[in-house]
Structure formats: C-alpha cells, structure tokens
Design an enzyme around this catalytic site. Sequence first.
Site, PDB file in Angstrom:
ATOM      1  N   ARG A 197       0.823  -1.217   0.000  1.00 14.71           N
ATOM      2  CA  ARG A 197       0.000   0.000   0.000  1.00 14.71           C
ATOM      3  C   ARG A 197       0.857   1.267   0.000  1.00 14.71           C
ATOM      4  NH1 ARG A 197      -3.246  -3.515   3.569  1.00 14.71           N
ATOM      5  NH2 ARG A 197      -1.392  -3.323   4.861  1.00 14.71           N
TER       6      ARG A 197
ATOM      7  N   ALA B  82       9.383   2.438   7.514  1.00 13.41           N
ATOM      8  CA  ALA B  82       8.622   1.199   7.776  1.00 13.41           C
ATOM      9  C   ALA B  82       8.866   0.728   9.220  1.00 13.41           C
ATOM     10  CB  ALA B  82       8.999   0.138   6.766  1.00 13.41           C
TER      11      ALA B  82
ATOM     12  N   GLU C 134      13.200   2.113  19.994  1.00 12.16           N
ATOM     13  CA  GLU C 134      12.552   3.422  20.133  1.00 12.16           C
ATOM     14  C   GLU C 134      11.979   3.552  21.532  1.00 12.16           C
ATOM     15  OE1 GLU C 134       9.672   4.026  16.992  1.00 12.16           O
ATOM     16  OE2 GLU C 134      11.035   3.215  15.499  1.00 12.16           O
TER      17      GLU C 134
ATOM     18  N   HIS D  61       9.165   8.606  14.666  1.00 12.13           N
ATOM     19  CA  HIS D  61       8.073   7.722  14.238  1.00 12.13           C
ATOM     20  C   HIS D  61       6.825   8.543  13.877  1.00 12.13           C
ATOM     21  CE1 HIS D  61       6.967   3.260  14.507  1.00 12.13           C
ATOM     22  NE2 HIS D  61       6.100   3.844  13.709  1.00 12.13           N
TER      23      HIS D  61
ATOM     24  N   ALA E 223       2.558   8.085  10.683  1.00 18.72           N
ATOM     25  CA  ALA E 223       1.094   8.164  10.655  1.00 18.72           C
ATOM     26  C   ALA E 223       0.581   9.446  11.305  1.00 18.72           C
ATOM     27  CB  ALA E 223       0.521   6.954  11.369  1.00 18.72           C
TER      28      ALA E 223
HETATM   29  P1  NAD Z   1       1.596  -3.706   3.000  1.00 19.84           P
HETATM   30  O1  NAD Z   1       1.343  -5.007   3.659  1.00 19.84           O
HETATM   31  O2  NAD Z   1       0.533  -3.090   2.170  1.00 19.84           O
HETATM   32  O3  NAD Z   1       2.896  -3.816   2.102  1.00 19.84           O
HETATM   33  C1  NAD Z   1       4.042  -4.493   2.481  1.00 19.84           C
HETATM   34  C2  NAD Z   1       4.660  -5.032   1.212  1.00 19.84           C
HETATM   35  O4  NAD Z   1       5.937  -5.560   1.538  1.00 19.84           O
HETATM   36  C3  NAD Z   1       3.856  -6.169   0.576  1.00 19.84           C
HETATM   37  O5  NAD Z   1       3.557  -5.878  -0.784  1.00 19.84           O
HETATM   38  C4  NAD Z   1       4.778  -7.366   0.699  1.00 19.84           C
HETATM   39  O6  NAD Z   1       4.640  -8.236  -0.401  1.00 19.84           O
HETATM   40  C5  NAD Z   1       6.127  -6.698   0.727  1.00 19.84           C
HETATM   41  N1  NAD Z   1       7.195  -7.513   1.285  1.00 19.84           N
HETATM   42  C6  NAD Z   1       7.128  -8.419   2.290  1.00 19.84           C
HETATM   43  N2  NAD Z   1       8.356  -8.960   2.492  1.00 19.84           N
HETATM   44  C7  NAD Z   1       9.193  -8.374   1.612  1.00 19.84           C
HETATM   45  C8  NAD Z   1      10.578  -8.502   1.343  1.00 19.84           C
HETATM   46  N3  NAD Z   1      11.335  -9.372   1.994  1.00 19.84           N
HETATM   47  N4  NAD Z   1      11.111  -7.718   0.368  1.00 19.84           N
HETATM   48  C9  NAD Z   1      10.346  -6.844  -0.322  1.00 19.84           C
HETATM   49  N5  NAD Z   1       9.021  -6.698  -0.124  1.00 19.84           N
HETATM   50  C10 NAD Z   1       8.456  -7.443   0.841  1.00 19.84           C
HETATM   51  O7  NAD Z   1       2.051  -2.712   4.188  1.00 19.84           O
HETATM   52  P2  NAD Z   1       2.011  -1.121   4.194  1.00 19.84           P
HETATM   53  O8  NAD Z   1       0.699  -0.645   4.697  1.00 19.84           O
HETATM   54  O9  NAD Z   1       2.501  -0.628   2.900  1.00 19.84           O
HETATM   55  O10 NAD Z   1       3.079  -0.829   5.351  1.00 19.84           O
HETATM   56  C11 NAD Z   1       4.465  -1.039   5.123  1.00 19.84           C
HETATM   57  C12 NAD Z   1       5.251  -0.828   6.395  1.00 19.84           C
HETATM   58  O11 NAD Z   1       5.127   0.518   6.837  1.00 19.84           O
HETATM   59  C13 NAD Z   1       4.829  -1.683   7.565  1.00 19.84           C
HETATM   60  O12 NAD Z   1       5.989  -2.195   8.199  1.00 19.84           O
HETATM   61  C14 NAD Z   1       4.202  -0.719   8.526  1.00 19.84           C
HETATM   62  O13 NAD Z   1       4.352  -1.145   9.850  1.00 19.84           O
HETATM   63  C15 NAD Z   1       4.991   0.520   8.239  1.00 19.84           C
HETATM   64  N6  NAD Z   1       4.314   1.752   8.647  1.00 19.84           N
HETATM   65  C16 NAD Z   1       5.026   2.676   9.344  1.00 19.84           C
HETATM   66  C17 NAD Z   1       4.412   3.846   9.735  1.00 19.84           C
HETATM   67  C18 NAD Z   1       5.190   4.868  10.504  1.00 19.84           C
HETATM   68  O14 NAD Z   1       4.624   5.496  11.377  1.00 19.84           O
HETATM   69  N7  NAD Z   1       6.436   5.090  10.189  1.00 19.84           N
HETATM   70  C19 NAD Z   1       3.065   4.082   9.426  1.00 19.84           C
HETATM   71  C20 NAD Z   1       2.369   3.114   8.690  1.00 19.84           C
HETATM   72  C21 NAD Z   1       3.001   1.949   8.307  1.00 19.84           C
END
Ligand code: NAD
Length: 540
Positions: free
Chosen positions: A157, A239, A269, A288, A291
């Site tokens: 996403r 991430a 963290e 962080h 979001a």
């Molecule tokens: P998502 O599940 O939609 O996408 C994750 C993608 O990573 C998937 O398409 C999956 O196939 C891929 N993936 C899994 N293992 C992989 C690998 N070894 N190599 C490459 N790709 C791989 O998740 P999202 O909603 O896009 O969120 C992504 C990350 O962002 C999550 O870890 C989430 O916790 C983090 N996040 C952080 C914050 C923040 O505050 N910084 C906010 C929201 C989300």
Amino acid sequence: MPPSTPASVRVLVCDELDPIAIEELHSRGIEPLIRTGMTEDELIEALPGVHALLVRSATKITSRVLEAAKDLELIGRAGVGVDNVDVPVATSRGVVVMNTPTGNTVTTAELAISLICSLARHVPAGHRKAREGVWSKKGLMGMEITGKTLGVIGLGRIGAEVAKRGQGLCMNVIAHDPYLSATGAASPVTGVELMDLKEVLKQADVITLHVPLHDSTRNLIGAEQIAMMKPGARIINTARGGLIDESAMIKALDSGHLAGAALDVLAEEPPSKEHPLVQRDDVIVTPHLGASSKEAQVNVAIQIAQQTATFFLDGVAENAINLPAMMTAERRALGPWSRLAKAMGRFLAQRTKEPISKIEFSTLGSAQDLPQEHLERALLAGVLQQSLDRGVNLVNAPLLASERGIRMLRGESGDAGKFDGLLRARVSCKGGSESHMVGGTVFGEMLRFVRVDGADVDLDPSGPMLITRHHDRPGVVGVIGTTLGAAHINIRRVELGPGGKPGEGLSSAFLSLYDRPPMEILKAVSDLDPVVSAQLVELG
Ligand code: NAD
C-alpha cells in the site's frame, strides 16, 4: 461472559485515539472506558471483564497481559504495524487481532517523500545552521532528484503510493517485492518495473523501505546489501527499525559509501540521546511520525471503532490479521454453515472414544463456494471444544489442533445428491481403530445432520441426544422411551436408522431430548436387554 448487547460490550481504550472513535462507538451503543498511559501492571488490573482493547503503538500487549485477559476477545490496533502486540500468544488464546491497514497509507507515503526531498537538499541541517546564526551553504551541496532512480522495497500500500509520487517528481522508479513477483502479479504501479533485490540495490540512487518487520525481513538491509548499493546512495526508512542493520549503516556512512539516511523508525525506540544515528548531520531522524497527520489519525480512529462495533454487534471480523480475510457479505452467508461445521465437530468428538488423529472434510454442491478454510476452523473448534478446558474459537483452533497432532485433509468434492449443499466430515482415531462420519446441510437458518455413519437421517443438531444401537425387534424404542419417561425425560424427536452390518439384525435410534438424563438412567437404558450400546451426545 461474551457480551450480548451493545451496552454490555466493554471496550478499553488504552492509547490516545482521535475522539471521533469514541463518538463512533457511542453511535453504535457501546460505552468505551478510556484509560491511557497505563503501566503493564495497571493494565492487567483493569482487564477483568474487558472484551476489547483499543491501542495505537504506546501500549504493549505482552504475553503477560494476554495471560491475564480472561474475557478478552479483540485487540484493535489503530494503525498498521502490530509489533506492540504478541500476536502468536493472542492467537493461541483465541483473541482476534485487527488493524486498520489503509488509514495512514497516504500520510506515511507523504512522509517518505518529504524525507527524500529533505535529505537530498539537507533541509534540517540548513535550518539548524540558520537558527545558530550561520548563514552559509558550506557542506550543504544538494542532489537534484529529477531523473534519479528511486528503489522501492516493498510495493504494498505505502510503497505503491511512494512510487506514484516518485514518478510525479520525475524520478525513475524501480521496485522489489518478492510476493508480487512470485505470484506473477503485474506491478501495481504503471511504469514501475519489479526486479530482484540485488538489481534494485545496484541501480537506485535512493532506496526507500516499505516492508513489514518479521523474522525473514529483520536486517533485510545489512552490510552485504549496503555494499551492493551505488556509492553515494541514500536510504529512507519509514517502515520498521529492525529492517536495517544500524551498525552496518553507520560504517557505510562513516566511509562515505552512503551519502545519507532518513529514518522515521529505529531498531530501538525511543533512542538514547547519544544514539550515533541521532547525532549525525548526514542522517535525519524523526520520532516515528509516519502516521502522524490529523487526517490519518481520524481515519484510523473511525476505522478501528467501526471494526470493533461490527465485530461485536454483527459478528464480522474485518482486517483481522489472525483470521483469513473474507468479504463481509461472504461471512454473513457463512453463519449457519459455520455453526453446522462446529456442531459436526462436537458430534464427532463425542462419538469417538480415542483421541482423533485425522479429519477428512469435504464441501459438496453449493457448499463448495463457501470459504473452506473458515469451515475447517469451525469444525476443528467443535472437535477441540470437547476436550479442552479453555476457549477454542476460529482464531486458535488450527494451532491447537496441530499441537495435538490432528491432521485436516480435504476430501473429494462433488455434487451434494438430493441436497443443494452438503458438508461431510469423517474422523479417524489414533491407531486407526475407530472411524465416524457425519454429513450435514442447511435450510435457511436451520441446521440438519442428514447422514451419520452410513445411515440417512434427519437430525436437528441441538440439545442432548441419545444414540442407541439395539436388536431390531418391535417395541424396543417404546421400552427406551418408558425408561426415560420414568425419570421425567421428555423426548423431542426420534429418528430411526440401521444400526450395524446387514444381517446383524441391529437397528439404531437417535432420540433428541429436552433434558440431559442422569447417569443412572443412561445406565438403565444401556442395561435394557435388547440394547447393545447407548451413548449421550450434547449438541449445544
Ligand atoms: P503492505 O502489507 O501493504 O505492504 C508491504 C509489502 O511488503 C507487501 O507488498 C509485501 O509483499 C512486501 N514484502 C514483504 N516482504 C518483503 C521482502 N522481503 N522484500 C520486499 N518486499 C516485501 O504494508 P504497508 O501498509 O505498505 O506498510 C508497510 C510498512 O510501513 C509496515 O511495516 C508498517 O508497519 C509501516 N508503517 C510505518 C508507519 C510509521 O509510522 N512510520 C506508518 C504506517 C506503516
């Protein structure tokens, strides 16, 4: 006690959520309790009677918390990552864990883009200088991002939104996502080529990570991967911290191989004040913030409140990460079939004297269109409920079954004969000594067992049921009825069927009862001269 009315659903909000979540719960008749900033001990003390915990990332739902949470059915995380929840323990205790995967996608993608631009042009370092009264460009030569290659790791996403925005900034965007590549799926973003990790590392000027943290992605970017990157490359991580080996990154920054990094997340963290990455001018660290926009907080708050209400009031688990995904409409249609599968499991577990080792489960006719994994979970939950003194449900049934060495095999599918749809389950016991089967169907909301061990029947799977095998003589069922009647046990329904192999002269009876007969009455029925066996099963 599971809640039965909106007012009896006890929801505890443990982290700061936008007030819209509370309004949303109120609008569905649920009065949440709000207690933020609790220690683990305070949370444990607050748990009795609580059915749902709503958290962001501050509250840690540890195994200790879960073990004390006797009434807990749901953990709702307003956000995506659930690393503050011990999901395996929640699963084994049958607690549904759900998140709000889409609420902060755009906001986090926007942070990644702002970090790319800030890092390329040293915005924070320039601001620091200006504030210190140093009006100089020295050491702040930037990089134009137009025409540079952006390597997106994880094209889910957030990754996809970052990729689109990268293209909007005239970057050449490439990506690595093994799950998309493995399924042969086309890239979700037009013009973004999927490649293997090495290729992305080699080609990209800026690498941005959007991958969940789990065992196989921990230190996804280590010394070896950094060495493959172009000299002068930059890394962005919005991430999870554990995705990068921080000491390898520090070495590469020291040597100049990496030109810089922008990190919204760190392995630990909050970091200490002296954390080497926080102290560097070539690294931007944000606390962080991914979001943290008003819009995202409103989105995730509304989503988690709606999902919580839907879970308790409509029985639908949306965005549950420890239950298979299912469309809401599909789940509603599934209701009676799921209850039937559970009743079949309970029935079979009571029919066998030895522990069950194998279950063959088939869906036939129109039942083939139902989500089989859910039905298998319901069947297993029914089987296990008979032998376990703890909550068994769709969440933990597969885990508990595999711990007990129960194998689930998919039987043959096909048409359902005279029925529209049919579920059929056959269980075998350890050693192969015993085997029983039951087949069932659904008419509207009405459940029916239609076949039991080779006999066509028409049984309502509810309440206590006495199953006898007896010599096929006139008056036997009458004698059984008289024995039950003497103990004031009323018979609701009787169904007769064959009781043994042809020529044995045996018959069987299924007597649905209003009340459970006491042991001495069961013994009296078993001792009747024509009765070979009498067994009581409880069908809920
Ligand atoms: P998502 O599940 O939609 O996408 C994750 C993608 O990573 C998937 O398409 C999956 O196939 C891929 N993936 C899994 N293992 C992989 C690998 N070894 N190599 C490459 N790709 C791989 O998740 P999202 O909603 O896009 O969120 C992504 C990350 O962002 C999550 O870890 C989430 O916790 C983090 N996040 C952080 C914050 C923040 O505050 N910084 C906010 C929201 C989300």
